[in-house]
Scaffold this motif. Structure first.
Motif, short mmCIF file in Angstrom:
data_model
loop_
_atom_site.label_atom_id
_atom_site.label_comp_id
_atom_site.label_asym_id
_atom_site.label_seq_id
_atom_site.Cartn_x
_atom_site.Cartn_y
_atom_site.Cartn_z
N LEU A 271 33.31 33.57 32.15
CA LEU A 271 34.57 34.11 31.63
C LEU A 271 35.79 33.64 32.41
O LEU A 271 36.92 34.00 32.09
N GLU A 272 35.55 32.84 33.44
CA GLU A 272 36.60 32.19 34.24
C GLU A 272 37.52 33.17 34.99
O GLU A 272 38.68 32.87 35.23
N PHE A 273 36.98 34.34 35.34
CA PHE A 273 37.74 35.25 36.19
C PHE A 273 37.75 34.69 37.61
O PHE A 273 36.90 33.90 37.99
N LYS A 274 38.72 35.12 38.39
CA LYS A 274 38.80 34.75 39.80
C LYS A 274 38.60 36.01 40.64
O LYS A 274 38.99 37.09 40.24
N ILE A 275 37.99 35.85 41.81
CA ILE A 275 37.75 36.99 42.70
C ILE A 275 38.93 37.14 43.65
O ILE A 275 39.31 36.19 44.34
N LYS A 276 39.49 38.34 43.67
CA LYS A 276 40.58 38.64 44.61
C LYS A 276 40.00 39.22 45.90
O LYS A 276 40.41 38.84 46.99
N ASP A 277 39.02 40.14 45.77
CA ASP A 277 38.46 40.79 46.94
C ASP A 277 37.14 41.48 46.58
O ASP A 277 36.98 41.93 45.45
N MET B 254 24.85 56.92 49.35
CA MET B 254 25.45 55.86 48.52
C MET B 254 26.57 55.15 49.26
O MET B 254 27.37 55.78 49.94
N ILE B 255 26.61 53.83 49.14
CA ILE B 255 27.74 53.03 49.62
C ILE B 255 28.14 52.12 48.46
O ILE B 255 27.35 51.29 48.01
N LEU B 256 29.35 52.31 47.96
CA LEU B 256 29.84 51.52 46.83
C LEU B 256 30.37 50.18 47.31
O LEU B 256 30.99 50.08 48.36
N LYS B 257 30.14 49.15 46.51
CA LYS B 257 30.71 47.84 46.75
C LYS B 257 31.64 47.58 45.57
O LYS B 257 31.22 47.62 44.41
N ILE B 258 32.91 47.31 45.86
CA ILE B 258 33.94 47.17 44.83
C ILE B 258 34.42 45.72 44.79
O ILE B 258 34.70 45.12 45.83
N ALA B 259 34.52 45.16 43.58
CA ALA B 259 35.06 43.81 43.42
C ALA B 259 36.34 43.88 42.60
O ALA B 259 36.40 44.56 41.58
N TYR B 260 37.36 43.19 43.07
CA TYR B 260 38.61 43.06 42.33
C TYR B 260 38.65 41.64 41.78
O TYR B 260 38.65 40.67 42.54
N ILE B 261 38.65 41.55 40.46
CA ILE B 261 38.70 40.24 39.81
C ILE B 261 39.89 40.21 38.85
O ILE B 261 40.39 41.24 38.44
N TYR B 262 40.33 39.01 38.51
CA TYR B 262 41.47 38.88 37.60
C TYR B 262 41.33 37.61 36.77
O TYR B 262 40.55 36.72 37.10
N TYR B 263 42.10 37.56 35.70
CA TYR B 263 42.09 36.40 34.81
C TYR B 263 43.50 35.88 34.70
O TYR B 263 44.45 36.62 34.51
#
Length: 67
Positions: A33-39, A57-66
């Motif tokens: 989908l050609e998103f980019k990873i910010k963090d 529980m330990i959550l792992k969060i990804a910030y992606i954008y297009y």
């Protein structure tokens, strides 16, 4: 009388999509989908437990954008 045109832009600030495997999800979103990873970062265990109700529980969060 001259007619005015109104241009509206739709914008979404963020959405949340829970996934079982964040690495596979990020591969899909970036490769196909050609998103980019910010963090990508983990949340503290106390916060993660509070929002999920799951002990340990330990959550792992990804910030992606297009673009």
């Amino acid at each position: 009388m001259k007619e005015k045109k109104i241009i509206m832009k739709l914008s979404i600030n963020h959405i949340s999509i829970p996934v079982k495997n964040i690495d596979k999800a990020l591969n899909f979103y970036t490769k196909y989908l050609e998103f980019k990873i910010k963090d990508v970062s983990e949340r503290e265990q106390t916060f993660s437990e509070k929002v999920t109700g799951i002990k340990g529980m330990i959550l792992k969060i990804a910030y992606i954008y297009y673009e």
